[in-house]
Scaffold this motif. Structure first.
Motif, PDB file in Angstrom:
ATOM      1  N   ARG A  14       0.897  -1.321   0.105  1.00 49.36           N
ATOM      2  CA  ARG A  14       0.070  -0.124  -0.053  1.00 49.36           C
ATOM      3  C   ARG A  14       0.924   0.974   0.123  1.00 49.36           C
ATOM      4  N   GLY A  15       1.853   1.325   0.795  1.00 52.40           N
ATOM      5  CA  GLY A  15       2.708   2.389   0.836  1.00 52.40           C
ATOM      6  C   GLY A  15       3.550   2.597  -0.471  1.00 52.40           C
ATOM      7  N   LEU A  16       3.865   1.664  -1.034  1.00 52.95           N
ATOM      8  CA  LEU A  16       4.646   1.669  -2.332  1.00 52.95           C
ATOM      9  C   LEU A  16       3.546   2.396  -3.511  1.00 52.95           C
ATOM     10  N   THR A  50      11.468  -6.732   6.074  1.00 52.49           N
ATOM     11  CA  THR A  50      11.691  -5.430   6.331  1.00 52.49           C
ATOM     12  C   THR A  50      10.493  -4.485   5.905  1.00 52.49           C
ATOM     13  N   ILE A  51      10.303  -3.410   6.671  1.00 52.02           N
ATOM     14  CA  ILE A  51       9.411  -2.594   6.646  1.00 52.02           C
ATOM     15  C   ILE A  51       9.681  -1.299   5.918  1.00 52.02           C
ATOM     16  N   GLY A  52       8.905  -1.164   4.655  1.00 50.05           N
ATOM     17  CA  GLY A  52       9.344  -0.084   3.728  1.00 50.05           C
ATOM     18  C   GLY A  52       8.658   0.942   4.170  1.00 50.05           C
ATOM     19  N   LYS A  53       9.340   2.197   4.483  1.00 47.79           N
ATOM     20  CA  LYS A  53       8.896   3.365   4.877  1.00 47.79           C
ATOM     21  C   LYS A  53       9.274   4.555   3.715  1.00 47.79           C
ATOM     22  N   ALA A  84      11.636   0.175  -4.554  1.00 44.95           N
ATOM     23  CA  ALA A  84      10.173  -0.589  -4.466  1.00 44.95           C
ATOM     24  C   ALA A  84      10.155  -1.969  -4.744  1.00 44.95           C
ATOM     25  N   ILE A  85      10.907  -2.181  -5.930  1.00 48.29           N
ATOM     26  CA  ILE A  85      10.811  -3.586  -6.578  1.00 48.29           C
ATOM     27  C   ILE A  85      11.725  -4.653  -5.594  1.00 48.29           C
TER      28      ILE A  85
END
Length: 159
Positions: free
Chosen positions: A35-37, A92-95, A103-104
């Motif tokens: 969702r964030g991406l 890993t949490i992407g922020k 992103a990929i």
């Protein structure tokens, strides 16, 4: 050996439910990363990636429901709080990721981690002849391996 109404051994099924709940928690983190991406992607590939990330998070939402329902089918209770998800998270949490390649790579890394959890579940479900869980994990694994291959091709990386 005590069996449940599905004909599966009680003790091993409880262990499998725990592993499925770990998978559920990690899928929830994966979903939120996607969702964030989707929201934050920028650049010349925005239109393609914005749509692709939506496709990925819609798919993960379906898988989340399948996992939770499998937990219920096996007599467990699915994890459903953010505290549970964070406690059991291995991803890993992407922020605030807005760059396409970053992103990929997050998606590739997340899917690789999910595959590890799924393979553990596949082995455990196979050991107790739990065909329902086994089939679900096999389907997830085959689809995610293909997705990793495609994403690595997009990144121009080798498997």
């Amino acid at each position: 050996m005590k069996m449940n109404t599905l004909g599966l051994p009680v003790v091993e099924t409880k262990e499998l439910v725990n592993d499925l709940n770990i998978l559920l928690a990690n899928f929830q983190i994966y979903y939120q990363n996607l969702r964030g991406l989707h929201w934050n992607i920028r650049g010349k590939r925005f239109f393609d990636l914005h749509v692709k990330f939506e496709e990925f998070y819609n798919d993960s939402q379906l898988k989340i429901d399948l996992i939770a329902e499998r937990v219920l089918t096996l007599g467990g209770s699915p994890l459903h709080t953010f505290a549970d998800y964070i406690e059991h998270n291995r991803l890993t949490i992407g922020k605030n990721i807005s760059r396409d390649e970053e992103a990929i790579q997050l998606i590739i890394d997340s899917l690789s981690d999910l595959l590890g959890i799924e393979r553990k579940i596949l082995e455990a479900s196979g050991n107790i002849n739990d065909e329902g869980t086994n089939s679900m994990m096999s389907d997830f694994i085959a689809e995610q391996e293909k997705t990793i291959w495609m994403l690595k091709a997009w990144m121009e990386d080798e498997i």
